[in-house]
Design a protein around this motif. Structure first.
Motif, PDB file in Angstrom:
ATOM      1  N   ILE A   1     -10.423 -29.730 -50.951  1.00 49.36           N
ATOM      2  CA  ILE A   1     -11.172 -30.515 -50.180  1.00 49.36           C
ATOM      3  C   ILE A   1     -12.265 -29.606 -49.458  1.00 49.36           C
ATOM      4  CG2 ILE A   1     -11.004 -31.981 -48.064  1.00 49.36           C
ATOM      5  CD1 ILE A   1      -8.141 -32.275 -48.638  1.00 49.36           C
ATOM      6  N   ASN A   2     -13.459 -30.210 -49.370  1.00 47.34           N
ATOM      7  CA  ASN A   2     -14.613 -29.589 -48.754  1.00 47.34           C
ATOM      8  C   ASN A   2     -14.783 -30.034 -47.306  1.00 47.34           C
ATOM      9  OD1 ASN A   2     -17.021 -28.144 -48.130  1.00 47.34           O
ATOM     10  ND2 ASN A   2     -18.345 -29.556 -49.475  1.00 47.34           N
ATOM     11  N   ILE A   3     -14.316 -29.338 -46.429  1.00 43.56           N
ATOM     12  CA  ILE A   3     -14.661 -29.598 -45.163  1.00 43.56           C
ATOM     13  C   ILE A   3     -15.715 -28.965 -44.137  1.00 43.56           C
ATOM     14  CG2 ILE A   3     -12.199 -30.322 -44.740  1.00 43.56           C
ATOM     15  CD1 ILE A   3     -11.695 -27.748 -43.277  1.00 43.56           C
ATOM     16  N   ASP A   4     -16.580 -28.123 -44.852  1.00 47.85           N
ATOM     17  CA  ASP A   4     -17.827 -27.353 -44.419  1.00 47.85           C
ATOM     18  C   ASP A   4     -18.856 -28.765 -43.723  1.00 47.85           C
ATOM     19  OD1 ASP A   4     -16.904 -24.943 -44.935  1.00 47.85           O
ATOM     20  OD2 ASP A   4     -17.611 -25.058 -46.859  1.00 47.85           O
TER      21      ASP A   4
ATOM     22  N   LEU B   1      -1.177 -26.337 -30.915  1.00 46.87           N
ATOM     23  CA  LEU B   1      -2.353 -25.457 -31.438  1.00 46.87           C
ATOM     24  C   LEU B   1      -3.064 -26.912 -32.484  1.00 46.87           C
ATOM     25  CD1 LEU B   1      -1.448 -22.081 -32.646  1.00 46.87           C
ATOM     26  CD2 LEU B   1      -2.718 -22.650 -30.579  1.00 46.87           C
ATOM     27  N   LEU B   2      -2.328 -27.646 -33.223  1.00 45.28           N
ATOM     28  CA  LEU B   2      -2.896 -28.586 -34.073  1.00 45.28           C
ATOM     29  C   LEU B   2      -3.442 -29.717 -33.062  1.00 45.28           C
ATOM     30  CD1 LEU B   2      -3.540 -29.719 -36.836  1.00 45.28           C
ATOM     31  CD2 LEU B   2      -1.034 -30.568 -37.029  1.00 45.28           C
ATOM     32  N   ASP B   3      -2.884 -30.050 -32.187  1.00 44.04           N
ATOM     33  CA  ASP B   3      -3.464 -31.059 -31.184  1.00 44.04           C
ATOM     34  C   ASP B   3      -4.645 -30.542 -30.478  1.00 44.04           C
ATOM     35  OD1 ASP B   3      -1.866 -33.344 -31.354  1.00 44.04           O
ATOM     36  OD2 ASP B   3      -0.172 -32.386 -30.098  1.00 44.04           O
ATOM     37  N   LEU B   4      -4.670 -29.454 -30.051  1.00 45.66           N
ATOM     38  CA  LEU B   4      -5.899 -28.799 -29.559  1.00 45.66           C
ATOM     39  C   LEU B   4      -7.213 -28.786 -30.622  1.00 45.66           C
ATOM     40  CD1 LEU B   4      -4.415 -25.849 -27.553  1.00 45.66           C
ATOM     41  CD2 LEU B   4      -5.607 -27.930 -26.413  1.00 45.66           C
ATOM     42  N   ALA B   5      -6.757 -28.489 -31.805  1.00 42.86           N
ATOM     43  CA  ALA B   5      -7.722 -28.550 -32.932  1.00 42.86           C
ATOM     44  C   ALA B   5      -8.396 -29.745 -33.067  1.00 42.86           C
ATOM     45  CB  ALA B   5      -7.377 -27.824 -34.068  1.00 42.86           C
ATOM     46  N   MET B   6      -7.458 -30.882 -33.013  1.00 41.27           N
ATOM     47  CA  MET B   6      -7.885 -32.044 -33.155  1.00 41.27           C
ATOM     48  C   MET B   6      -8.684 -32.787 -32.185  1.00 41.27           C
ATOM     49  SD  MET B   6      -7.460 -34.485 -35.244  1.00 41.27           S
ATOM     50  CE  MET B   6      -8.635 -36.034 -35.091  1.00 41.27           C
TER      51      MET B   6
ATOM     52  N   GLU C   1     -11.761 -18.329 -28.074  1.00 40.29           N
ATOM     53  CA  GLU C   1     -12.569 -17.939 -29.436  1.00 40.29           C
ATOM     54  C   GLU C   1     -11.493 -17.735 -30.459  1.00 40.29           C
ATOM     55  OE1 GLU C   1     -15.637 -18.043 -31.808  1.00 40.29           O
ATOM     56  OE2 GLU C   1     -15.648 -18.818 -29.766  1.00 40.29           O
ATOM     57  N   GLU C   2     -10.641 -16.905 -30.138  1.00 38.96           N
ATOM     58  CA  GLU C   2      -9.507 -16.347 -31.081  1.00 38.96           C
ATOM     59  C   GLU C   2      -8.582 -17.388 -31.656  1.00 38.96           C
ATOM     60  OE1 GLU C   2      -7.441 -13.478 -33.539  1.00 38.96           O
ATOM     61  OE2 GLU C   2      -9.213 -13.303 -32.454  1.00 38.96           O
ATOM     62  N   GLY C   3      -8.304 -18.242 -30.785  1.00 37.22           N
ATOM     63  CA  GLY C   3      -7.626 -19.420 -31.251  1.00 37.22           C
ATOM     64  C   GLY C   3      -8.266 -20.216 -32.201  1.00 37.22           C
ATOM     65  N   ARG C   4      -9.623 -20.518 -31.879  1.00 39.69           N
ATOM     66  CA  ARG C   4     -10.454 -21.363 -32.587  1.00 39.69           C
ATOM     67  C   ARG C   4     -10.571 -20.863 -34.051  1.00 39.69           C
ATOM     68  NH1 ARG C   4     -14.009 -21.692 -29.085  1.00 39.69           N
ATOM     69  NH2 ARG C   4     -13.126 -23.009 -28.043  1.00 39.69           N
ATOM     70  N   LYS C   5     -10.707 -19.573 -34.304  1.00 38.81           N
ATOM     71  CA  LYS C   5     -10.921 -18.613 -35.500  1.00 38.81           C
ATOM     72  C   LYS C   5      -9.761 -18.869 -36.084  1.00 38.81           C
ATOM     73  CE  LYS C   5     -11.794 -13.687 -36.886  1.00 38.81           C
ATOM     74  NZ  LYS C   5     -11.998 -12.410 -36.003  1.00 38.81           N
ATOM     75  N   ARG C   6      -8.471 -18.765 -35.553  1.00 39.50           N
ATOM     76  CA  ARG C   6      -7.472 -18.661 -36.340  1.00 39.50           C
ATOM     77  C   ARG C   6      -7.217 -20.110 -37.090  1.00 39.50           C
ATOM     78  NH1 ARG C   6      -3.030 -14.146 -34.658  1.00 39.50           N
ATOM     79  NH2 ARG C   6      -4.558 -12.706 -34.088  1.00 39.50           N
ATOM     80  N   MET C   7      -7.382 -21.004 -36.171  1.00 41.99           N
ATOM     81  CA  MET C   7      -7.074 -22.400 -36.471  1.00 41.99           C
ATOM     82  C   MET C   7      -7.964 -22.768 -37.815  1.00 41.99           C
ATOM     83  SD  MET C   7      -4.363 -23.623 -35.385  1.00 41.99           S
ATOM     84  CE  MET C   7      -4.755 -25.397 -35.973  1.00 41.99           C
ATOM     85  N   GLU C   8      -9.316 -22.259 -37.389  1.00 49.95           N
ATOM     86  CA  GLU C   8     -10.264 -22.706 -38.646  1.00 49.95           C
ATOM     87  C   GLU C   8      -9.933 -21.847 -40.034  1.00 49.95           C
ATOM     88  OE1 GLU C   8     -14.043 -23.639 -40.230  1.00 49.95           O
ATOM     89  OE2 GLU C   8     -13.055 -24.228 -38.487  1.00 49.95           O
TER      90      GLU C   8
END
Length: 265
Positions: A262-265, A183-188, A243-250
């Motif tokens: 840290i501000n990452i917006d 999941l971390l690799d996909l988010a990256m 979309e669900e995976g993206r939402k949870r990783m976010e």
């Protein structure tokens, strides 16, 4: 000679097997991709130093003296106006070492034996990725916006680096479930605009391929990721967050970043 063929080569091929270099460079040339070649990492470093127009390096991992991993490490420390995109080549016996290449921001990896067509596809993907990055930089209108734009991928890179530190400091095998690593690799990958294939994801997880494939199925069944054919190469299957995976990783990234201020917006 066509205008495209007369341009300075943007691709560097590195392999200690001269037959592979000749076969691959000639095969790519027939597909309109002219390349430079080096049969050692030392020669590759020299060529990169002398030819600023080089944009993509395709390197074998197993080479004498300086191997592919060390070559990418040395290149990552060099300041160039245009950073190189790396594609790594590996045989089955060295799949575990490809993990290190992916950690060094390699955009793709290919398994031997190779066809010029699949290398050409990987090179085209790498060039497209570099073009997208240059477009994003050109659109930046000030240091403040640049900081905001790069904060998220930089934070994710820090998480990936922390995972590598964890594996180096603690006993190997203590953290064996690859699901979170995937999941971390996909988010990256999504944050940096880099497509990631099923094979690359399995290797990046650090788990045996059969285990990694099972966990991919588990994550798919949980609605967190999906698999789609690569539109540029139908033999290649890409993995994406749903979309669900993206939402949870976010939600996870935001929560961890807020705890660190840290501000990452």
């Amino acid at each position: 000679m066509s205008e495209e063929a007369s341009e300075a080569p943007r691709v560097l091929l590195v392999d200690d097997d001269p037959d592979i270099l000749v076969e691959l460079s000639e095969g790519l040339a027939s597909l309109g991709i002219i390349s430079r070649t080096a049969d050692t990492a030392v020669k590759a470093l020299d060529l990169v130093h002398r030819h600023e127009e080089l944009q993509v390096i395709v390197t074998d991992l197993q080479m004498p003296r300086i191997d592919g991993i060390e070559l990418l490490q040395k290149l990552s420390m060099r300041k160039r106006a245009r950073p190189l995109a790396a594609i790594v080549i590996t045989g089955h016996a060295s799949l575990d070492r490809a993990v290190g290449a992916l950690r060094l921001k390699a955009v793709d990896f290919l398994q031997k034996p190779l066809l010029p067509e699949e290398v050409a596809h990987a090179i085209q993907r790498a060039l497209a990725l570099l073009a997208d990055e240059e477009s994003e930089i050109a659109e930046e209108d000030g240091p403040t916006r640049t900081t905001v734009t790069t904060a998220r991928p930089n934070y994710l890179r820090a998480l990936v680096a922390a995972r590598a530190d964890r594996d180096a400091i603690f006993q190997a095998g203590l953290f064996s479930d690859p699901a979170w690593d995937m999941l971390l690799d996909l988010a990256m990958a999504e944050a940096t605009g880099r497509p990631i294939s099923v094979t690359s994801l399995c290797i990046a997880s650090g788990a045996p391929t059969t285990t990694a494939l099972r966990r991919i199925e588990d994550l798919k069944d949980a609605g967190l990721l999906d698999r789609i054919p690569d539109p540029q190469d139908r033999r290649r299957v890409l993995v994406l967050l749903t979309e669900e995976g993206r939402k949870r990783m976010e939600a996870f990234v935001q929560r961890q970043a807020s705890r660190l201020g840290i501000n990452i917006d």
